[in-house]
Design a protein around this motif. Structure first.
Motif, PDB file in Angstrom:
ATOM      1  N   GLU A 184       0.974  -1.252  -0.025  1.00 52.37           N
ATOM      2  CA  GLU A 184       0.107   0.145  -0.133  1.00 52.37           C
ATOM      3  C   GLU A 184       0.793   1.286  -0.051  1.00 52.37           C
ATOM      4  N   THR A 185       1.988   1.236   0.498  1.00 54.08           N
ATOM      5  CA  THR A 185       2.965   2.381   0.589  1.00 54.08           C
ATOM      6  C   THR A 185       3.726   2.807  -0.508  1.00 54.08           C
ATOM      7  N   GLU A 186       3.693   1.685  -1.743  1.00 59.93           N
ATOM      8  CA  GLU A 186       4.348   1.620  -2.758  1.00 59.93           C
ATOM      9  C   GLU A 186       3.548   2.612  -3.936  1.00 59.93           C
ATOM     10  N   THR A 187       4.292   3.669  -4.308  1.00 61.35           N
ATOM     11  CA  THR A 187       3.801   4.806  -5.163  1.00 61.35           C
ATOM     12  C   THR A 187       3.783   4.464  -6.703  1.00 61.35           C
ATOM     13  N   GLN A 188       4.799   3.652  -7.039  1.00 60.74           N
ATOM     14  CA  GLN A 188       4.803   3.521  -8.494  1.00 60.74           C
ATOM     15  C   GLN A 188       4.619   1.997  -9.020  1.00 60.74           C
ATOM     16  N   GLY A 189       3.840   1.358  -8.011  1.00 56.03           N
ATOM     17  CA  GLY A 189       3.254   0.373  -8.451  1.00 56.03           C
ATOM     18  C   GLY A 189       4.014  -0.982  -8.474  1.00 56.03           C
ATOM     19  N   ARG A 190       5.177  -0.961  -7.991  1.00 55.78           N
ATOM     20  CA  ARG A 190       6.126  -1.958  -8.093  1.00 55.78           C
ATOM     21  C   ARG A 190       5.766  -3.164  -7.110  1.00 55.78           C
ATOM     22  N   ILE A 191       5.848  -4.433  -7.863  1.00 52.09           N
ATOM     23  CA  ILE A 191       5.733  -5.794  -6.917  1.00 52.09           C
ATOM     24  C   ILE A 191       6.825  -6.291  -5.911  1.00 52.09           C
ATOM     25  N   HIS A 192       6.759  -6.082  -4.732  1.00 50.20           N
ATOM     26  CA  HIS A 192       7.776  -6.483  -3.697  1.00 50.20           C
ATOM     27  C   HIS A 192       7.475  -8.053  -3.179  1.00 50.20           C
ATOM     28  N   THR A 193       8.702  -8.633  -3.024  1.00 51.13           N
ATOM     29  CA  THR A 193       8.598  -9.966  -2.583  1.00 51.13           C
ATOM     30  C   THR A 193       9.281 -10.095  -1.211  1.00 51.13           C
TER      31      THR A 193
END
Length: 356
Positions: A188-197
């Motif tokens: 939710e804190t990702e502003t650029q829409g990158r997928i985190h693992t």
């Protein structure tokens, strides 16, 4: 296999007779033991007798076929023989499954520990999601779920959380969950829409009884402290939380869920016994260089067992190559399909290695 079944039937009949005797009924301990054996043997004997009846029906149909000249009746006999032969194959497979040695822990309650791994706050949030998933699944199985301890983060996740699931067969449902659970999603804190693992580790321990593990009170260091966490009038008011250190092993357990120091101590001791039993079994398994038969995969916590890919709505269990695209339902506790697939894979593997 069938020699074993004959012996099992003789034993079953002897137990059934014993259970009607007055001297057995009045001996509570012996009666309880025999009732347990009777309950274990009942489904096996029932299936074996069904198998024998099927054999008898085939023999009767064959005999009638030899004596009968009516074409229509002969055709009926041939169909009956064919159907019962197919049924025999199915019944034999069911008998093989019933004769597999049962995991001694399957009927026990279970303690589950979830810890956030790599991924920081996102891993902690997913630890909370897994706890919710397991709680809802336990509820659907009519198990009782009881929180043992939790270390919350500011965003609503958990650095670690432990809970007990109580119910007949609880361990058999949860035992395959031990390992690393990997999550792929956009935080939710990702502003650029990158997928985190991120990753979360799950440890599953069968509850140990006092008779399973003997603990010397002199080996324990017990500390009390004030409960922490959000909400509750008792929080930070009384020294009800318990921390127990088992000095010889270095194992530390904590419980702060209850207002009562006594209840927290009781829960902490349950956790300690289960951890000590698990540690002892791991030592034994390493000594004989074998893996526990009731696990799919090694069950090692360093092993990645499952991936939850939220952008694709996909769950993959890497041990059995299972992929399903109903991740939202799974996270709402509908994980039965995955559990059943793991249990089937375990049973298939055990059948391959079984000697009848």
């Amino acid at each position: 296999m069938f020699e074993n079944l004959k012996e099992a039937e003789s034993k079953f009949e002897a137990i059934s007779e014993d259970l009607t005797r007055v001297e057995i009924i009045s001996d509570t301990e012996r009666f309880t033991k025999l009732m347990k054996e009777h309950k274990l043997l009942s489904p096996i004997i029932e299936k074996y007798r069904e198998y024998r009846k099927c054999e008898s029906d085939i023999d009767s149909a064959k005999l009638l076929l030899e004596e009968e000249t009516d074409k229509e009746l002969c055709e009926m006999c041939e169909n009956e023989i064919k159907e019962n032969k197919e049924k025999l194959v199915s019944l034999e497979e069911e008998l093989r499954i019933l004769l597999l040695p049962k995991d001694e822990d399957d009927d026990k309650n279970v303690i589950v520990e979830i810890r956030a791994g790599t991924g920081g706050d996102e891993a902690a949030l997913f630890a909370g999601s897994l706890y919710r998933m397991y709680s809802m699944y336990a509820e659907s199985c009519r198990f009782k779920c009881e929180l043992l301890g939790a270390n919350e983060t500011g965003l609503g996740g958990y650095k670690e959380i432990s809970f007990m699931v109580e119910g007949d067969g609880a361990y058999s449902h949860f035992k395959f969950e031990s390992g690393v659970h990997r999550v792929q999603r956009v935080p939710e804190t990702e502003t650029q829409g990158r997928i985190h693992t991120s990753a979360v580790t799950v440890a599953v321990l069968p509850e140990a009884e006092e008779v399973d593990v003997q603990i010397n009170p002199a080996d324990l260091e017990i500390d009390t402290y004030r409960s922490g966490g959000a909400g509750g009038q008792h929080v930070n008011k009384t020294d009800s939380a318990i921390r127990i250190t088992h000095v010889p092993s270095g194992i530390v357990v904590e419980c702060q869920d209850e207002r009562s120091q006594f209840k927290n101590r009781d829960k902490a001791m349950k956790m300690l016994r289960s951890k000590l039993l698990s540690m002892e079994r791991e030592k034994q398994e390493k000594a004989i260089a074998s893996e526990r038969k009731s696990q799919v995969g090694s069950g090692d916590r360093s092993e990645r067992i499952r991936t939850y890919n939220f952008p694709q709505g996909r769950l993959t269990d890497h041990r059995i190559g299972l992929t399903i695209y109903s991740l939202d339902a799974v996270m709402d506790g509908k994980i039965g399909e995955v559990i059943d697939a793991l249990r089937t894979a375990e049973r298939t593997e055990r059948l391959k290695n079984a000697e009848f």
